[in-house]
Design a protein around this motif. Structure first.
Motif, PDB file in Angstrom:
ATOM      1  N   MET A  89       0.928  -1.237   0.151  1.00 34.44           N
ATOM      2  CA  MET A  89      -0.143  -0.138  -0.100  1.00 34.44           C
ATOM      3  C   MET A  89       1.067   1.159   0.021  1.00 34.44           C
ATOM      4  SD  MET A  89      -2.687  -0.380   2.887  1.00 34.44           S
ATOM      5  CE  MET A  89      -3.242  -2.398   3.621  1.00 34.44           C
ATOM      6  N   GLU A  90       2.200   1.300  -0.232  1.00 34.45           N
ATOM      7  CA  GLU A  90       3.556   2.439  -0.047  1.00 34.45           C
ATOM      8  C   GLU A  90       3.811   2.628  -1.912  1.00 34.45           C
ATOM      9  OE1 GLU A  90       3.964   3.209   3.406  1.00 34.45           O
ATOM     10  OE2 GLU A  90       3.021   1.544   4.295  1.00 34.45           O
ATOM     11  N   PRO A  91       3.650   4.035  -1.753  1.00 38.82           N
ATOM     12  CA  PRO A  91       4.371   4.429  -2.597  1.00 38.82           C
ATOM     13  C   PRO A  91       5.801   4.026  -2.727  1.00 38.82           C
ATOM     14  CG  PRO A  91       3.167   6.589  -1.078  1.00 38.82           C
ATOM     15  CD  PRO A  91       3.208   5.433  -0.686  1.00 38.82           C
ATOM     16  N   ARG A 123     -13.532   2.969   0.133  1.00 39.28           N
ATOM     17  CA  ARG A 123     -12.626   4.101   0.897  1.00 39.28           C
ATOM     18  C   ARG A 123     -11.592   3.277   0.462  1.00 39.28           C
ATOM     19  NH1 ARG A 123     -10.463   3.163   5.297  1.00 39.28           N
ATOM     20  NH2 ARG A 123     -10.982   0.752   6.226  1.00 39.28           N
ATOM     21  N   THR A 178      -8.326   6.992  -1.323  1.00 41.69           N
ATOM     22  CA  THR A 178      -6.783   6.565  -0.691  1.00 41.69           C
ATOM     23  C   THR A 178      -5.569   6.254  -1.094  1.00 41.69           C
ATOM     24  OG1 THR A 178      -8.306   6.112   2.201  1.00 41.69           O
ATOM     25  CG2 THR A 178      -5.985   5.737   1.264  1.00 41.69           C
ATOM     26  N   THR A 194      -2.901   8.935  -2.801  1.00 44.09           N
ATOM     27  CA  THR A 194      -0.997   8.687  -1.947  1.00 44.09           C
ATOM     28  C   THR A 194      -0.356   8.159  -3.039  1.00 44.09           C
ATOM     29  OG1 THR A 194      -2.095   5.908  -1.254  1.00 44.09           O
ATOM     30  CG2 THR A 194      -1.818   7.909   0.387  1.00 44.09           C
ATOM     31  N   GLY A 249       2.464  12.831  -4.526  1.00 46.82           N
ATOM     32  CA  GLY A 249       2.543  14.139  -3.424  1.00 46.82           C
ATOM     33  C   GLY A 249       2.109  15.086  -3.561  1.00 46.82           C
ATOM     34  N   GLU A 289       7.189  14.305  -2.252  1.00 46.20           N
ATOM     35  CA  GLU A 289       6.918  13.233  -2.346  1.00 46.20           C
ATOM     36  C   GLU A 289       6.984  11.823  -0.978  1.00 46.20           C
ATOM     37  OE1 GLU A 289       4.982  12.037  -4.798  1.00 46.20           O
ATOM     38  OE2 GLU A 289       5.217  13.784  -5.584  1.00 46.20           O
ATOM     39  N   PRO A 290       6.796  11.247  -1.194  1.00 48.42           N
ATOM     40  CA  PRO A 290       7.245   9.809   0.018  1.00 48.42           C
ATOM     41  C   PRO A 290       8.761   9.412  -0.705  1.00 48.42           C
ATOM     42  CG  PRO A 290       4.953   9.624  -1.104  1.00 48.42           C
ATOM     43  CD  PRO A 290       5.354  10.856  -0.953  1.00 48.42           C
ATOM     44  N   LEU A 325       0.859  16.689   3.507  1.00 47.33           N
ATOM     45  CA  LEU A 325       2.547  16.013   3.882  1.00 47.33           C
ATOM     46  C   LEU A 325       2.008  14.740   4.932  1.00 47.33           C
ATOM     47  CD1 LEU A 325       4.450  18.778   2.292  1.00 47.33           C
ATOM     48  CD2 LEU A 325       3.939  16.801   1.507  1.00 47.33           C
ATOM     49  N   LEU A 331      -0.522  13.047   5.773  1.00 52.18           N
ATOM     50  CA  LEU A 331      -1.002  11.707   5.310  1.00 52.18           C
ATOM     51  C   LEU A 331      -0.439  10.816   4.048  1.00 52.18           C
ATOM     52  CD1 LEU A 331      -3.731  10.758   5.833  1.00 52.18           C
ATOM     53  CD2 LEU A 331      -4.514  11.499   3.100  1.00 52.18           C
ATOM     54  N   THR A 332       0.022  12.178   3.548  1.00 49.12           N
ATOM     55  CA  THR A 332       0.921  10.992   2.837  1.00 49.12           C
ATOM     56  C   THR A 332       2.219  10.770   3.307  1.00 49.12           C
ATOM     57  OG1 THR A 332       1.535  13.133   1.673  1.00 49.12           O
ATOM     58  CG2 THR A 332      -0.388  12.400   0.567  1.00 49.12           C
ATOM     59  N   ASP A 392       7.968   4.781   6.596  1.00 48.08           N
ATOM     60  CA  ASP A 392       7.426   4.143   5.704  1.00 48.08           C
ATOM     61  C   ASP A 392       6.733   3.335   5.840  1.00 48.08           C
ATOM     62  OD1 ASP A 392       8.987   2.979   6.981  1.00 48.08           O
ATOM     63  OD2 ASP A 392       9.833   1.707   5.633  1.00 48.08           O
ATOM     64  N   GLN A 393       5.333   3.666   6.761  1.00 44.66           N
ATOM     65  CA  GLN A 393       4.234   3.109   6.530  1.00 44.66           C
ATOM     66  C   GLN A 393       3.143   3.849   6.753  1.00 44.66           C
ATOM     67  OE1 GLN A 393       3.826   1.679  10.732  1.00 44.66           O
ATOM     68  NE2 GLN A 393       2.779   0.008  10.300  1.00 44.66           N
ATOM     69  N   SER A 394       3.453   5.098   5.994  1.00 42.81           N
ATOM     70  CA  SER A 394       1.857   6.144   5.679  1.00 42.81           C
ATOM     71  C   SER A 394       1.085   5.306   4.774  1.00 42.81           C
ATOM     72  CB  SER A 394       2.854   7.412   5.131  1.00 42.81           C
ATOM     73  OG  SER A 394       4.055   7.432   5.702  1.00 42.81           O
ATOM     74  N   GLY A 395       1.265   4.873   3.501  1.00 45.35           N
ATOM     75  CA  GLY A 395       0.668   4.735   2.683  1.00 45.35           C
ATOM     76  C   GLY A 395      -0.780   3.140   4.057  1.00 45.35           C
ATOM     77  N   ARG A 396      -0.139   2.097   4.565  1.00 44.24           N
ATOM     78  CA  ARG A 396      -1.043   1.897   5.234  1.00 44.24           C
ATOM     79  C   ARG A 396      -2.141   2.412   6.079  1.00 44.24           C
ATOM     80  NH1 ARG A 396      -1.358  -4.217   6.071  1.00 44.24           N
ATOM     81  NH2 ARG A 396       0.036  -4.393   4.536  1.00 44.24           N
ATOM     82  N   ALA A 452      -2.906   5.106   5.507  1.00 43.73           N
ATOM     83  CA  ALA A 452      -3.878   6.470   5.320  1.00 43.73           C
ATOM     84  C   ALA A 452      -5.093   5.818   4.977  1.00 43.73           C
ATOM     85  CB  ALA A 452      -3.388   7.042   4.156  1.00 43.73           C
ATOM     86  N   VAL A 453      -4.658   4.322   4.595  1.00 40.16           N
ATOM     87  CA  VAL A 453      -5.475   2.991   4.237  1.00 40.16           C
ATOM     88  C   VAL A 453      -6.899   3.067   6.194  1.00 40.16           C
ATOM     89  CG1 VAL A 453      -6.058   1.112   3.279  1.00 40.16           C
ATOM     90  CG2 VAL A 453      -4.792   2.673   1.889  1.00 40.16           C
ATOM     91  N   GLU A 454      -5.629   2.396   6.420  1.00 35.17           N
ATOM     92  CA  GLU A 454      -6.130   1.650   7.772  1.00 35.17           C
ATOM     93  C   GLU A 454      -7.124   2.186   8.600  1.00 35.17           C
ATOM     94  OE1 GLU A 454      -3.770  -0.782   9.527  1.00 35.17           O
ATOM     95  OE2 GLU A 454      -4.235  -2.521   8.035  1.00 35.17           O
ATOM     96  N   PRO A 478      -4.608  11.885   8.751  1.00 37.62           N
ATOM     97  CA  PRO A 478      -3.384  13.472   8.575  1.00 37.62           C
ATOM     98  C   PRO A 478      -2.263  13.313  10.209  1.00 37.62           C
ATOM     99  CG  PRO A 478      -5.368  14.617   7.788  1.00 37.62           C
ATOM    100  CD  PRO A 478      -5.738  13.426   8.345  1.00 37.62           C
TER     101      PRO A 478
END
Lengths: 312, 312, 312, 312
Positions: free
Chosen positions: A93-95, A234, A238, A242, A250, D94-95, D239, D241-242, D247-251, D253-255, D259
């Motif tokens: 789920m990561e960029p 949802r 998301t 991202t 970003g 960017e991430p 920023l 949120l993203t 390096d868990q930002s994407g997951r 944001a989903v879960e 932000p």
């Protein structure tokens, strides 16, 4: 969902007019290889709001292939079929920080597991998880899903384009992942339906209708019928926010702020949750693979109408 | 070339004896999946010197598949066929710093161009440049070349091993390179002959004979007939020294100093230019993919006999 | 060691003459920032053979800063001081595949451990391991070592150059390694002596004398006195061959085949083991940071005289 | 902004109670090196809603250092001082896909330009752009900004912690960026204020107040006074949120979908725009550097109260 009024149509026409002028003056090379032509009429936008009301401007009715835009829709169907838990065991789920077609990214972290479903490798995994006995049925179910979302039973994929396309890069991704057991099955059953659905053609109005279903929490804004579950919507929104705009995601989130997915045909599907669905086209691409005109149209529109998720 | 005397045979026996003891005591897991067994008799070494004289110790006569060891020989035939200039337009000469099966490395530098001919992707390119009308002729020419170098017309590849092998990773490398026009042709014509020749089987004596041809400037040490041109030998030896031992090549050059090529069957082909050719086997591998026993045997031998290129 | 005769001098003059013509015609930008001028007289070469006999051609007597060339000599002194085992706990022996000033490479493999002693980070580690109470003594011992190798007690470093240099990149490497306990001590004690010794100035004749000591197994070819141990020479020559020419080391090993070390001043130190030591200068650099003229001179010379390690 | 009622307090207590049980049973190692203790009382959460109403549960009043949490606030002040255009010339959006302390990431893309302001290098750039004559004034302005946001004039940084901290990694980042002219100035003026502000201490209530200002579009929810411009809030929330959760930002944001910004002290600042500000603490960290307890608390709370941005 937001009602579409005359001011909205005026806004659309103004941003398209303005964009075409910029586009024309800059002399930018359009994406002619697959689309065939360019110019003012090739920039188009459509918006769908409450009760399926529609506004459009520019060249909103000529079809184009979806290319990567379809990844957002494939993700939705895979989530509906197998659920988030099963899907995200095989795709992250990561960029990724890498280009959408990168194969190097598959050697980072867990071997063969794509960073997210918005890059090629990840969308191949999502396609492979769509329930079907074989490739034909798999593509059939995908095409059906696109038709229902658009309310357009005439949608189809472009056969010549599919035949002519160089498939080797996606083959490399597929075999690398199969080597690591991330996908299991044949090229015919898994890769071919992926490639076919990237060749599905539609116009900006169709695209805006799909976006409107996502904006409306998964229900068709006209009929009120549920097309996608709330939970899937949802997750898809998301990941669009991202990771939907390649390695420019970003910056796009900051500057436009609408969950969106772009493709190298120059198409962009953009969602203002609870308000509007947007589809636009502009074939000239920037170095990240995003439509130059599309970025400008959406930035202008988001700014005027405060459509970004953190915009009020 | 150096003459083989009793002292040399005694040396070989001593280093093998010593290695087997270490190997046994350490309880290291041998590479049994493909070889089938392990133990003392599985460590073997053979040496060929002036006039093709031979000395051997341990299990030097049981055959094993060449795996990556064959890359040095494929490189030689490709150089003889198309010359250095043409070959090195499609494959580099630099150590990659990545594992031999890495696909990420193909996205560094020039897209799709492998770092060197000693990694899988590079050896696929070298195979593809061997002159032939189709895959069958290509593999036939390779097998013939191996047979002539060893002076063993009975050499063949292991059909079951070839059939059983998971080919997906090499398919991924192949299609990625074909996408970038580094190779042009079908799986059947280019990839299959590559995979078949990795399954060619021989024993330590055969391997030492190939090494002795390289040590002898390209001439068969027994008959004096030229098998490989001087120029090709020079290039192959250099690339073996800088890139032949996976990502341990630098350390091996310091500690052993003989141009060598290893394979995951535990085989190593090593050359003392102007003096001796060595072939050895020891199936247990370290984390870099090199034979644990082989490294010890060659280090001990190089040290006793001062066989390293900068050793006297 | 090989005797220097008139043919050798004639060869040198011919390759310099030829190189200057190419250099001039190509209109390549020379490295003027630090050297100050360019043109024919700035290409120079010197060779030292048996009994310290010398031949030279072109501008072989004007001094230049050593820059990275000194890394080979620093490595020798560190090995003499602490031995290979202690040194190679803190610096690797593998080609890095990255530029010499890369910091990213320190995050690969063991954190903070440089890939090899021929890149900046690795040479900082080697400098730090030279035995001394403080930075002044450390630099003093290094300068002394250079003076003894050249037999030139007048050697010194260029103070203005040292003062003017931007030290931030090397500071970044130093603090990153200190953070990971690869080096322990202050900027003053460890980094300053490293920076000073890169500014040591000498000419092609001095450089060729150092190369001749390495070619002669560690003994001064004139006096026969031992300057470096055999073991250290063996290690230094091997690392020069595998990693001495930046990320062009592999190609250079194939095309020239002499253990060499280059610097961004355009200097190259090259060794034909058991035969000759070479020093040359040519300020214009290629994209890898190697002297364009130097590469051509050495390739021509190696080819004519068969000086490569696998060349006979 | 949302009103805080009894149900909210009950919810908070329930999620804390539940988390402490899990935490205790799992036997996870807490982050004791800097905090000093662990256990039930070390998990705490506070929420601020309309008119500054507060709810809290667990150990919400004991102070902890902010560590990386402060990066979101530093970004806000830098944006207020120099504007988005100037700031984003020197730091990306960017991430990074790399750990927060990575230096390798500075060699990707534009040399020395950090991927985003939520990693160490990016936050050093943001600190450097806070307007001030010297380091003391720079830190003073930062501390003041934190005090005003919390409405707590007693906030200060932990001097012993600042003194004791190993600064070498951040020095390496600083000098690498200075080498590429991304920052200009001394360690004292630019790096020291960055390091000091990471040592600022506060409790969950203070943290929730900062979050509430961000949730309230930049206005203090109690006094209604503007603390941050709307534009800055929009950028900071995007920023967060993203890129806010390593390096868990994407997951995340989903879960969770709020932000947020986490720090290795186990603190997390989380925002439900237009509704609530949240601050929580839980010292045990997962492999990404995020608080294990914090992630669970926020996931449970987001789920119960539908606080995610796409959760309607």
């Amino acid at each position: 969902m937001e009602r579409i009024d005359g001011a909205m149509t005026a806004d659309l026409e103004e941003v398209v007019e303005c964009e075409c002028r910029v586009h024309h003056e800059s002399g930018m090379t359009p994406f002619t290889e697959r689309i065939g032509e360019s110019g003012k009429e090739r920039v188009g936008i459509a918006i769908v709001g409450a009760e399926g009301q529609l506004a459009q401007a520019g060249d909103a009715e000529r079809p184009f292939p979806l290319e990567s835009v379809s990844k957002a829709v494939v993700l939705a169907l895979a989530l509906e079929d197998v659920g988030a838990e099963a899907l995200f065991e095989r795709v992250g789920m990561e960029p990724s920080g890498d280009p959408y077609h990168s194969i190097a990214t598959l050697e980072e972290g867990e071997l063969g597991v794509p960073a997210n479903p918005m890059i090629n490798a990840g969308a191949i995994v999502a396609t492979a998880m769509v329930r079907a006995r074989d490739g034909e049925e798999r593509f059939g179910r995908l095409l059906d899903f696109f038709r229902r979302l658009c309310g357009n039973p005439g949608l189809d994929y472009n056969r010549e384009m599919f035949e002519a396309e160089d498939k080797d890069l996606n083959r490399a991704l597929f075999y690398y992942m199969r080597n690591h057991d991330v996908v299991q099955g044949s090229e015919e059953d898994l890769l071919v339906p992926y490639l076919k659905q990237t060749s599905i053609e539609m116009n900006c109005r169709d695209l805006a209708r799909i976006a409107a279903v996502l904006a409306n929490g998964g229900k068709d804004p006209e009929s009120g019928e549920r097309r996608i579950s709330e939970e899937t919507v949802r997750i898809v929104l998301t990941l669009m926010l991202t990771t939907g705009m390649y390695d420019q995601s970003g910056r796009y989130a900051v500057e436009v702020g609408m969950p969106s997915k772009s493709g190298i045909s120059g198409a962009i599907l953009a969602v203002a949750p609870g308000r509007l669905g947007v589809g636009c086209i502009g074939p000239a691409l920037n170095e990240h693979g995003n439509s130059v005109a599309g970025l400008r149209l959406l930035k202008a529109l988001s700014c005027r109408r405060r459509l970004g998720v953190f915009a009020e």
